[in-house]
Design a protein around this motif. Structure first.
Motif, PDB file in Angstrom:
ATOM      1  N   GLU A  75       0.709  -1.179   0.039  1.00  0.00           N
ATOM      2  CA  GLU A  75       0.055  -0.122   0.108  1.00  0.00           C
ATOM      3  C   GLU A  75       0.835   1.317  -0.139  1.00  0.00           C
ATOM      4  OE1 GLU A  75      -2.596  -0.053   3.233  1.00  0.00           O
ATOM      5  OE2 GLU A  75      -3.749  -1.633   2.464  1.00  0.00           O
ATOM      6  N   ARG A  76       2.001   1.328   0.737  1.00  0.00           N
ATOM      7  CA  ARG A  76       2.905   2.307   0.824  1.00  0.00           C
ATOM      8  C   ARG A  76       3.626   2.716  -0.576  1.00  0.00           C
ATOM      9  NH1 ARG A  76       5.032   4.880   5.270  1.00  0.00           N
ATOM     10  NH2 ARG A  76       4.496   2.891   6.398  1.00  0.00           N
TER      11      ARG A  76
ATOM     12  N   THR B  47       2.708   6.173  -2.653  1.00  0.00           N
ATOM     13  CA  THR B  47       3.793   7.049  -3.068  1.00  0.00           C
ATOM     14  C   THR B  47       3.763   7.074  -4.855  1.00  0.00           C
ATOM     15  OG1 THR B  47       4.972   6.275  -1.468  1.00  0.00           O
ATOM     16  CG2 THR B  47       6.312   7.285  -3.221  1.00  0.00           C
TER      17      THR B  47
ATOM     18  N   ARG C   3      -2.918   6.450   1.714  1.00  0.00           N
ATOM     19  CA  ARG C   3      -3.211   4.895   1.990  1.00  0.00           C
ATOM     20  C   ARG C   3      -4.408   4.390   1.982  1.00  0.00           C
ATOM     21  NH1 ARG C   3       1.333   2.494   5.745  1.00  0.00           N
ATOM     22  NH2 ARG C   3       0.437   0.557   5.030  1.00  0.00           N
TER      23      ARG C   3
END
Length: 272
Positions: A40-41, A45, A51
């Motif tokens: 997710e991170r 990004t 998120r």
């Protein structure tokens, strides 16, 4: 990150863009079946979103049957097979009290064509497996095992037909196909076609003969339901299962076992 992303409209817009891009990567097989998505991170990004937006999009794709999400392992691309559509149809059919007759009529329209297409290809690469399943259904003694083998047989016919639309359509009604197969009596009736006869005709490549055999096979099941033919299929299946299993199994138990085995069969078939 700009505070604009926190507004509902911006979140929706960002989620739509992200969803379309992930769908594109999956459809193009840039991310093939089995591919583990970035975390997710990383996705947040890469796409400059929060998120929570990523998490929501992943859940929507999982609901569509495109992803499988494991809390411990992450999100993986899965084989779309119509199971998401099946869930939606189950709710609709249950709310409308779909009867055995309703499911029967849908099966005749769909499965006679699937069988004919399978015959045109002489069973493709799954003919031998179809033959094994046919014997398991026609000669089996365990009625629950018979019902599951029956579902696998009719589902594998879609693979033999090599038409992804027909495959998805059949998977969409597969739960109700299984419910029809949970009946107290499974002996062949006069005039009905056995699964082994259908396989023989597929092997011969006789599409018209297979159509007739499949229609006769499905038509013969009506005698098993008699006065139950116009009752809700859910109710009839639950009563038959109680008689078959002595109350030991629930419909949920049988469905879980059946679709675990069916998914394993389809995965095995794809690998070959």
């Amino acid at each position: 990150m700009s505070t604009a992303w926190t507004s509902p409209a911006a979140r929706s817009d960002a989620g739509t863009r992200l969803k379309h891009e992930l769908e594109r990567r999956i459809a193009s097989q840039e991310w093939p079946v089995g591919y583990r998505l970035p975390g997710e991170r990383s996705l947040a990004t890469e796409f400059a979103v929060s998120r929570p937006v990523v998490r929501e999009v992943l859940q929507r794709l999982a609901a569509q049957g495109l992803l499988e999400i494991s809390p411990a392992r992450g999100a993986f691309v899965t084989r779309p097979d119509g199971s998401a559509l099946s869930s939606a149809l189950e709710q609709m059919m249950s709310s409308h009290g779909a009867t055995v007759r309703d499911v029967f009529q849908a099966r005749v329209l769909l499965e006679t064509e699937v069988a004919a297409r399978a015959a045109e290809r002489r069973g493709g690469q799954v003919l031998d497996r179809l033959a094994e399943l046919a014997v398991a259904v026609d000669r089996g003694e365990d009625r629950l095992a018979q019902a599951i083998a029956d579902l696998e047989f009719h589902s594998l016919l879609c693979v033999a037909a090599d038409n992804p639309v027909l495959t998805a359509m059949h998977r969409a009604i597969a739960s109700y196909v299984l419910l029809m197969m949970l009946r107290g009596e499974r002996k062949a009736e006069a005039g009905g076609a056995l699964h082994t006869q259908i396989v023989d005709a597929i092997r011969d490549g006789d599409a018209e003969e297979v159509r007739q055999l499949m229609a006769a096979h499905l038509d013969s099941t009506k005698v098993f339901f008699r006065s139950d033919f116009d009752r809700p299929v859910d109710d009839v299946a639950a009563e038959n299962l109680a008689r078959i299993s002595g109350g030991f199994w629930t419909l949920e138990d049988v469905a879980r076992r059946a679709f675990n085995e069916l998914d394993a069969l389809m995965t095995e078939t794809e690998r070959k």
